[in-house]
Each structure stands twice: as C-alpha cells, then as structure tokens.
Design a protein around this motif. Sequence first.
Motif, PDB file in Angstrom:
ATOM      1  N   ASP A 100     -21.788  31.831 -30.761  1.00  0.00           N
ATOM      2  CA  ASP A 100     -22.004  31.736 -32.107  1.00  0.00           C
ATOM      3  C   ASP A 100     -22.884  33.357 -32.624  1.00  0.00           C
ATOM      4  O   ASP A 100     -22.504  33.616 -33.333  1.00  0.00           O
ATOM      5  N   ALA A 103     -20.702  36.095 -32.215  1.00  0.00           N
ATOM      6  CA  ALA A 103     -19.820  36.163 -34.016  1.00  0.00           C
ATOM      7  C   ALA A 103     -20.800  36.408 -34.850  1.00  0.00           C
ATOM      8  O   ALA A 103     -20.784  36.938 -35.786  1.00  0.00           O
ATOM      9  N   GLU A 104     -22.103  36.035 -34.809  1.00  0.00           N
ATOM     10  CA  GLU A 104     -22.882  36.697 -35.713  1.00  0.00           C
ATOM     11  C   GLU A 104     -23.163  37.911 -36.140  1.00  0.00           C
ATOM     12  O   GLU A 104     -23.266  38.088 -36.667  1.00  0.00           O
ATOM     13  N   ALA A 106     -21.920  40.488 -34.160  1.00  0.00           N
ATOM     14  CA  ALA A 106     -20.555  41.109 -35.343  1.00  0.00           C
ATOM     15  C   ALA A 106     -20.213  40.903 -36.569  1.00  0.00           C
ATOM     16  O   ALA A 106     -20.056  42.453 -36.841  1.00  0.00           O
ATOM     17  N   ARG A 107     -20.660  40.033 -36.961  1.00  0.00           N
ATOM     18  CA  ARG A 107     -20.371  39.456 -38.843  1.00  0.00           C
ATOM     19  C   ARG A 107     -21.716  40.212 -39.917  1.00  0.00           C
ATOM     20  O   ARG A 107     -20.985  41.768 -39.674  1.00  0.00           O
ATOM     21  N   GLN A 108     -22.741  40.680 -38.401  1.00  0.00           N
ATOM     22  CA  GLN A 108     -23.564  41.678 -39.720  1.00  0.00           C
ATOM     23  C   GLN A 108     -23.154  42.825 -39.317  1.00  0.00           C
ATOM     24  O   GLN A 108     -23.765  43.815 -40.536  1.00  0.00           O
ATOM     25  N   GLY A 110     -20.055  43.781 -39.472  1.00  0.00           N
ATOM     26  CA  GLY A 110     -19.185  44.218 -40.332  1.00  0.00           C
ATOM     27  C   GLY A 110     -17.903  44.287 -39.486  1.00  0.00           C
ATOM     28  O   GLY A 110     -16.960  44.877 -39.556  1.00  0.00           O
ATOM     29  N   LYS A 112     -14.174  42.857 -37.692  1.00  0.00           N
ATOM     30  CA  LYS A 112     -13.922  41.468 -37.912  1.00  0.00           C
ATOM     31  C   LYS A 112     -13.332  41.389 -37.161  1.00  0.00           C
ATOM     32  O   LYS A 112     -13.168  40.079 -36.663  1.00  0.00           O
ATOM     33  N   HIS A 113     -13.217  42.354 -35.900  1.00  0.00           N
ATOM     34  CA  HIS A 113     -12.537  42.316 -34.108  1.00  0.00           C
ATOM     35  C   HIS A 113     -13.099  43.081 -33.081  1.00  0.00           C
ATOM     36  O   HIS A 113     -14.301  43.875 -33.485  1.00  0.00           O
ATOM     37  N   HIS A 133     -14.254  31.526 -30.105  1.00  0.00           N
ATOM     38  CA  HIS A 133     -14.045  32.768 -31.602  1.00  0.00           C
ATOM     39  C   HIS A 133     -12.474  33.078 -31.282  1.00  0.00           C
ATOM     40  O   HIS A 133     -12.697  34.445 -30.853  1.00  0.00           O
ATOM     41  N   LEU A 136     -12.091  36.163 -33.910  1.00  0.00           N
ATOM     42  CA  LEU A 136     -12.344  37.328 -33.481  1.00  0.00           C
ATOM     43  C   LEU A 136     -12.752  38.169 -32.263  1.00  0.00           C
ATOM     44  O   LEU A 136     -12.742  39.365 -32.418  1.00  0.00           O
TER      45      LEU A 136
END
Length: 338
Positions: A100, A103-104, A106-108, A110, A112-113, A133, A136
């Motif tokens: 998790d 994944a977080e 990676a989100r920060q 930017g 998406k994959h 995930h 992702l």
Amino acid sequence: MAVNPIDPVSDERVSHKTASVNGKTYHYILGVPKDGSWKATVFLVHGWPDISAGWRYQIPVLLDLGCRVVAMDMMGYGRTDAPKVPPNSISFYGFKRASDDIAELARQLGAKHIILGGHDWGGMVVWRCAGWHPELISHLFAVCTPYQAPSKRYISTEDLVNGPVPQFGYQLHLASGEVEKAINTPQGFRQFLNGMYGGRGPNGETTFSPEKGVLFDNLSKVGKTKLMTDKEMDYYVDQYSRSGLHGPLNWYRTRKVNFEEENDLHKQTIDIPTLFIQATRDSVLKPEMAAGMERLVTSLTKREVVAAHWALWEKPEECNNHIREWFEQVVFGSKSKL
C-alpha cells in the motif's frame, strides 16, 4: 558492459528524497534520465540486511533504458521511519503495508503504472504487491526470491524449519530479539554487515548460518567484504546506526499477520509479465525452491547467474544484462502494453 554504480553519498545521477506516505516518512533514491523524460517508472524494493543503495549497480542501467527510478528504504531501514513494536502494530512491517505504501508513493509521483523490482524480502513484496495492486504494476522482476502463492492455511516458521526448509532456521534467531540487543553500535553494525556480505575470518570463519542465524562469536574475526568499497560500507553503517536492527528484524516477526492479511488474495497466479533471476549458489533461497514457478507465473522469463545471495553486487554485469534484455524485449518490445 562495465557498471559504474551509484555513489549513495553524492551522485549527480540521483537525488535523495523523502515523502510522507500513509502517515510515515519514507526515504528514497530518485533517478531521472538526463533529458528529464522517461518511458516508465521503476520502483526497486530491497531486502535484509540492505537499504535502497543495494540497487546501486542496477540504477544506472535502468536510467540508460529511459526509466525513472525510485529505490525506497523500506519500513525500519535507513532514513525511513522505524516504528517500535510494541507499542505499534507489527503490521507496519507486513507485505500489505509495504504494498500500500508503494502504491501511495507511486500516486504522489504521478505514476499510473510502475514496473516493480525486488530482491530478498523485496522479492516477496513484489509478488504480493502484484496481488493487491494489479492495476498499478505493468511488469515485475524478482532477484533470488521465487514466487510462493498465498497459503490457504497458516504454517508457522517453526513448522517450516522442522519441515521443508530447514535453512530458514536463522529466521527464528532473527525474530527472537537477541540479535538487536547484541548488535547495537557502529562497530557492531560494521562487523555484522561485513560478515553478512561475505567477509571471512582468518580460518574461514563466517558470521551467518542459515540453520542457526548470527554467529556472535565470529563477528570480531571477519574481515572486510569484497562486495563493497570502504565508502559504501561507511554509508551502510551510518544508515544502520540511525535506528538499529529492531525495525529490519521486525520483518521476521510478520508471518502470522501476513497470513491473516493475505486472506484477501484469492488469486494464486501472477499474470503480469515477469522476470525472475535465480542465484544458483544462494544458500537460503535455493534453486529448487523455484521449481514449477511457470505454472503460477503465467508470463515468466527465467534467467540465472552463478552467484550467492548478493548476486546484484557479486555479478552486476550479468544481472544487468538479463535486466536490460528483458526490458528491451518485453517491457519496451513490440508486445509492450506501455
């Protein structure tokens, strides 16, 4: 091709970053290709006893391939937070939390994959993160660590040691609390790390037994590892001196919580394009443990290097050649989904 490893202290190819991830501070090494653009983002996950700089030989080849690279200090290591257990939950050190947090972050950033790579415990994180995930992760690779599907019944470490994998006996010692109490000074970390990375005493003494764990009586006897420069070892000692061994060793206390959290993972197969690099002389993650992986990892490229557990440093050119070939043919080849 000769490898010019990243200097973890100061190297113009990378920068050191921190981020608040799900309430905890993570440190990571960030590398971006010279032209400032990238074709894909690669997250690298280290194992024990290591840190983000364990990927120092692989970061340059990934940058050359046009990738943005994120090499994390995992929970308890280096400059990342190391919550004490107790009072904190051991789940901070579990595969679900690690997945998790990846994944977080990676989100920060930017992304998406991402392409996810792991070694040792990092390899297990990679496999489980692919389960939690899948949307992702476009591709993944693991070094030394074979895929093991989530178990439908709980098997304790003791039962594993007394059964199919006696070479996991060291995990009982690492989880006992004895090691972090005995090794807690810069000099102690230096002796410990030299031994773990292959240093030997004058009569061939070692400091680690897969069946028994850390051999304290030999710590003062071992010399320098051949796998590190003095500057690299100084950096590792400094990083381990920040929080000690309690955090890293908590990863060996998570078997029950990992099992409980993996109840959500009903899928047994990994269908993401995967590279597995096996170290033929690994005394813990032995080659026979990877037998039959093809049945569960449906898009598998399997390679090997004649090396022990620290294959990424012992045979960096061979490992990098396998990585480069896989990226060129699978990740960025004609069948790529990127």
